[in-house]
Scaffold this motif. Structure first.
Motif, PDB file in Angstrom:
ATOM      1  N   UNK A  65       1.488 -10.273  -3.890  1.00  0.00           N
ATOM      2  CA  UNK A  65       2.199  -9.192  -4.267  1.00  0.00           C
ATOM      3  C   UNK A  65       3.089  -8.095  -3.855  1.00  0.00           C
ATOM      4  N   UNK A  66       4.194  -7.148  -4.343  1.00  0.00           N
ATOM      5  CA  UNK A  66       5.234  -7.058  -3.934  1.00  0.00           C
ATOM      6  C   UNK A  66       5.147  -5.827  -3.096  1.00  0.00           C
ATOM      7  N   UNK A  67       3.974  -4.983  -3.729  1.00  0.00           N
ATOM      8  CA  UNK A  67       3.949  -3.910  -3.149  1.00  0.00           C
ATOM      9  C   UNK A  67       3.660  -4.125  -1.171  1.00  0.00           C
ATOM     10  N   UNK A  68       2.755  -5.336  -1.054  1.00  0.00           N
ATOM     11  CA  UNK A  68       1.794  -5.611   0.162  1.00  0.00           C
ATOM     12  C   UNK A  68       3.141  -6.683   0.793  1.00  0.00           C
ATOM     13  N   UNK A  69       4.192  -7.068  -0.428  1.00  0.00           N
ATOM     14  CA  UNK A  69       4.971  -7.917   0.928  1.00  0.00           C
ATOM     15  C   UNK A  69       6.164  -6.410   1.711  1.00  0.00           C
ATOM     16  N   UNK A  70       6.478  -5.210   0.928  1.00  0.00           N
ATOM     17  CA  UNK A  70       7.248  -4.917   1.269  1.00  0.00           C
ATOM     18  C   UNK A  70       6.151  -3.873   2.044  1.00  0.00           C
ATOM     19  N   UNK A  97      -5.874  -7.979  -4.375  1.00  0.00           N
ATOM     20  CA  UNK A  97      -4.378  -7.647  -3.663  1.00  0.00           C
ATOM     21  C   UNK A  97      -3.489  -7.501  -4.909  1.00  0.00           C
ATOM     22  N   UNK A  98      -3.953  -7.467  -5.384  1.00  0.00           N
ATOM     23  CA  UNK A  98      -2.634  -6.657  -6.601  1.00  0.00           C
ATOM     24  C   UNK A  98      -2.706  -5.167  -6.892  1.00  0.00           C
ATOM     25  N   UNK A  99      -3.647  -4.806  -6.758  1.00  0.00           N
ATOM     26  CA  UNK A  99      -3.788  -3.883  -6.966  1.00  0.00           C
ATOM     27  C   UNK A  99      -3.300  -2.368  -4.981  1.00  0.00           C
ATOM     28  N   UNK A 100      -2.368  -1.374  -5.504  1.00  0.00           N
ATOM     29  CA  UNK A 100      -1.467  -0.443  -4.892  1.00  0.00           C
ATOM     30  C   UNK A 100      -2.577   0.183  -4.265  1.00  0.00           C
ATOM     31  N   UNK A 101      -3.102   0.354  -3.154  1.00  0.00           N
ATOM     32  CA  UNK A 101      -4.417   1.005  -2.355  1.00  0.00           C
ATOM     33  C   UNK A 101      -3.707   0.846  -0.692  1.00  0.00           C
ATOM     34  N   UNK A 102      -4.277   2.323  -0.558  1.00  0.00           N
ATOM     35  CA  UNK A 102      -4.249   2.447   1.281  1.00  0.00           C
ATOM     36  C   UNK A 102      -5.287   1.274   1.909  1.00  0.00           C
ATOM     37  N   UNK A 103      -7.062   1.270   0.923  1.00  0.00           N
ATOM     38  CA  UNK A 103      -8.041   1.130   1.779  1.00  0.00           C
ATOM     39  C   UNK A 103      -7.400  -0.449   1.255  1.00  0.00           C
ATOM     40  N   UNK A 104      -7.248  -1.230   0.828  1.00  0.00           N
ATOM     41  CA  UNK A 104      -6.561  -2.286   0.939  1.00  0.00           C
ATOM     42  C   UNK A 104      -5.062  -2.600   2.018  1.00  0.00           C
TER      43      UNK A 104
END
Length: 575
Positions: free
Chosen positions: A215-220, A279-286
């Motif tokens: 997921x893009x948010x995680x990659x960044x 993992x697709x969800x952009x959250x601080x816990x993940x």
């Protein structure tokens, strides 16, 4: 967060490597060409002179005999006495082999996965499964090679890597964009090699290859924060890595519930696969969950690769030390706040008490298959070490230990750690108690640790009810001890809403297949966990067995191991 599963290959341990048989001293040449369009491989093995057979250095796996084709030759892959050989059907000598096969993405038992699938046809490949050893003598075509004929040293594997058009190759911190890459496996352990058209992040300290499917948010977030983590470790430890590592991050199982990851380390690299739609969800816990894993594995590049401990009984330094580094990195880099940092420390503290309390000292954990004790108690020892120092941080302590290791072939031991502790610590009392925790004997781990923290001026108090509820952990600890005592196989328990499902096997004396444990005596396994444990402990001491009850009032009588004494859980309130 929804369901979280974490599966680690602790340090990605080396399984199934044989010592090598009699060989010449020249290298084995292995040419590997990637056929991207068909997701297949052409492999040519050339030998310095004719041989009677080749034996694969990794353990036997069915993917070779099932999926590999020996091309146009009087050769075959033959299984003999637990090993896989390439031999001539007519027992002739040979000096080259041509093989072809598809990528193999299935689970590889007790060994490294052969391939990890990235998006758009990219792939991660473990080179060690091609590693072969020439056999020039003492070979029997029916019995293979005898163990007495397997000396320590053999030839190196020299690879010629041929990528498809526009593919890059990433190997041990190097990014290549050319038609042919030459690499010699100096350490003989294999490595993961990336083949693809992604654009790796190539920095001064590391290379990061993130699957386009991540997921893009995680990659960044990973590309931004991993270099910061390595800068942090370099600054804090004060000893730069003598190699440039690579981090591989892939993503699969995106339709599965929850989130999970598998992965670990090999020399010079960290490999991680993410699974699950959450993992697709952009959250601080993940991100915290992922960052903790990466911070732990990155710490191993220092405490397990550039430097290494000398005895597996003391991997509390290795695994617990990596957790201790990771927690401090999370805090100082503002991934977590002080309150969350204390939660990590308290979780480790109480899991250490639960794992050891009166059963055995820390060094005997491996003998009792309680490997997690090394993580939990090792992290707690890290905190004790830090608070004991006359000056400086835990990183300063480890820098001193690493500098001493330089004069001992890059190795450190428990004796080195404790001598360093004695030299730098404020209190001899804490030192004595630390020795008791590690080597025993101690009938009450909780009280021992509580005394140490009080001597160090650390504010502690009773574990608050409902905070870091230990009931499910106590229940699992009890059933784990009973299961391991009753069964020769590895622990196999599944937690359900109101019970634990124990998957018994043929090695079990009492545990039946899929027995669902709800009560220990008259006490519910979760709701009355501490009472259930105390009942089992008393019953084991008096009767040498304990009664478990499952669904439909099914009863099972289980013989007992040594169980912990009464628990003394507590929490650190202020450091």
């Amino acid at each position: 967060m929804n369901k979280i599963i974490m599966s680690l290959l602790v340090g990605l341990l080396i399984f199934g490597c044989a010592t090598r048989p009699t060989t010449s001293k020249k290298n084995v040449l292995i040419r590997v060409e990637h056929k991207r369009k068909t997701d297949s491989w052409q492999v040519e093995i050339s030998l310095p002179s004719k041989v009677k057979a080749l034996v694969f250095n990794r353990q036997t796996n069915t993917f070779r005999r099932k999926n590999w084709k020996v091309n146009g030759q009087d050769l075959e892959i033959r299984h003999i006495d637990g090993k896989e050989y390439i031999v001539s059907k007519t027992e002739k000598e040979f000096n080259s082999v041509s093989l072809s096969h598809k990528s193999y993405y299935e689970y590889t038992p007790k060994d490294y996965e052969f391939f990890f699938k990235y998006s758009s046809g990219d792939v991660l490949m473990y080179s060690g499964h091609y590693d072969v050893v020439p056999i020039y003598n003492n070979f029997d075509f029916k019995k293979g090679i005898a163990e007495k004929d397997w000396p320590e040293n053999g030839p190196l594997s020299e690879f010629i890597l041929i990528p498809s058009k526009n593919e890059k190759i990433v190997i041990l911190g190097n990014v290549y964009e050319k038609n042919e890459v030459n690499w010699t496996d100096i350490k003989g352990k294999g490595t993961y090699i990336y083949w693809g058209n992604n654009n790796p992040l190539d920095t001064k300290r590391l290379v990061v290859v993130v699957d386009k499917k991540v997921p893009k948010w995680l990659s960044l977030a990973v590309n931004k924060n991993l270099p910061t983590l390595f800068d942090f470790y370099n600054r804090k430890i004060g000893i730069p890595l003598n190699f440039k590592p690579v981090v591989y991050l892939s993503y699969e199982g995106e339709d599965e519930e929850g989130l999970s990851n598998t992965g670990g380390t090999l020399p010079g690299l960290i490999q991680l696969t993410l699974r699950g739609k959450d993992w697709k969800k952009n959250n601080s816990e993940s991100f915290e969950y992922l960052y903790k894993f990466l911070a732990h594995e990155s710490a191993h590049l220092w405490n397990g690769q550039m430097f290494n401990y000398s005895d597996g009984k003391h991997s509390w330094m290795h695994e617990g030390g990596a957790d201790a580094f990771a927690y401090r990195a999370l805090r100082e880099l503002k991934i977590v706040n002080d309150e969350r940092y204390l939660e990590y420390l308290n979780a480790s503290l109480n899991k250490c008490i639960l794992g050891l309390n009166g059963k055995y000292p820390l060094v005997e954990s491996a003998n009792n298959r309680a490997f997690k004790n090394y993580y939990y108690c090792g992290s707690t020892i890290g905190l004790i070490t830090e608070k004991s120092l006359k000056e400086g941080s835990l990183f300063d302590f480890w820098r001193s230990l690493f500098k001493q290791a330089k004069s001992n072939n890059q190795k450190y031991s428990d004796k080195d750690y404790l001598k360093n502790f004695d030299d730098l610590a404020k209190s001899n009392t804490v030192s004595k108690n630390l020795n008791t925790l590690i080597y025993g004997p101690s009938s009450n781990t909780g009280e021992l640790l509580r005394e140490m923290f009080k001597n160090l001026g650390v504010e502690v108090g009773p574990l608050k009810k409902g905070q870091k509820n230990m009931s499910k952990r106590i229940a699992r600890s009890l059933l784990s001890d009973l299961y391991r005592s009753d069964c020769d196989g590895s622990l196999n328990l599944t937690r359900k809403k109101e019970s634990y499902l124990a998957h018994g096997d043929k090695s079990c004396k009492s545990f039946k297949k899929d027995f669902e444990v709800q009560k220990v005596g008259s006490y519910h396994i979760f709701k009355d966990a501490e009472k259930a444990y105390e009942f089992a402990r008393t019953s084991c001491r008096k009767n040498k067995y304990v009664n478990l009850f499952g669904t439909n009032l099914k009863k099972m009588k289980v013989s007992c191991p040594k169980l912990s004494g009464p628990f003394s859980f507590f929490e650190i309130l202020k450091i």
